[in-house]
Design a protein around this motif. Sequence first.
Motif, PDB file in Angstrom:
ATOM      1  N   ILE A  73       0.878  -1.176   0.000  1.00  0.00           N
ATOM      2  CA  ILE A  73       0.000   0.000   0.000  1.00  0.00           C
ATOM      3  C   ILE A  73       0.907   1.215   0.000  1.00  0.00           C
ATOM      4  O   ILE A  73       1.864   1.284   0.753  1.00  0.00           O
ATOM      5  CB  ILE A  73      -0.906   0.037   1.255  1.00  0.00           C
ATOM      6  CG1 ILE A  73      -1.807  -1.186   1.319  1.00  0.00           C
ATOM      7  CG2 ILE A  73      -1.728   1.319   1.290  1.00  0.00           C
ATOM      8  CD1 ILE A  73      -2.589  -1.320   2.629  1.00  0.00           C
ATOM      9  N   VAL A 107      -6.341  -3.436   4.723  1.00  0.00           N
ATOM     10  CA  VAL A 107      -6.639  -2.195   3.992  1.00  0.00           C
ATOM     11  C   VAL A 107      -6.316  -1.000   4.889  1.00  0.00           C
ATOM     12  O   VAL A 107      -6.260  -1.124   6.118  1.00  0.00           O
ATOM     13  CB  VAL A 107      -8.117  -2.116   3.539  1.00  0.00           C
ATOM     14  CG1 VAL A 107      -8.424  -3.207   2.528  1.00  0.00           C
ATOM     15  CG2 VAL A 107      -9.063  -2.180   4.719  1.00  0.00           C
ATOM     16  N   SER A 159      -7.809  -5.560   9.032  1.00  0.00           N
ATOM     17  CA  SER A 159      -7.963  -6.815   8.298  1.00  0.00           C
ATOM     18  C   SER A 159      -8.933  -7.701   9.069  1.00  0.00           C
ATOM     19  O   SER A 159      -9.358  -7.351  10.182  1.00  0.00           O
ATOM     20  CB  SER A 159      -6.609  -7.531   8.139  1.00  0.00           C
ATOM     21  OG  SER A 159      -6.345  -8.370   9.228  1.00  0.00           O
TER      22      SER A 159
END
Length: 101
Positions: free
Chosen positions: A20, A94, A37
């Motif tokens: 990321i 994320v 997560s």
Amino acid sequence: MKELRFYGASDDLFECEGAIREEIGCFNDAGKYHLKSSEGELLVVGQYLDTGLWSVGLSPVGEGAAVPPWPTSYSIYEHGYSTLLTLQVPDDTVLVMEDDD
């Protein structure tokens, strides 16, 4: 698992590199990345100090919340004035932006 690396740059940018990529402008304020997560969540926090150095660390997302046991290592970033935090995180991790919380 995927790798994420966090460090401070200049006096106002907190960087996330790896699987990321993101950059937070945080002059005179702490920068925070909220990682989430199915296996847990945590905050990665960076603060530019009066000494001209960056401090980078982890925090739970709330009182009593567990910090996931993701593999973590610390070193000094290549420019020499920031801690480099490297995390191995689950593949479904994320970055949750502030307005998404």
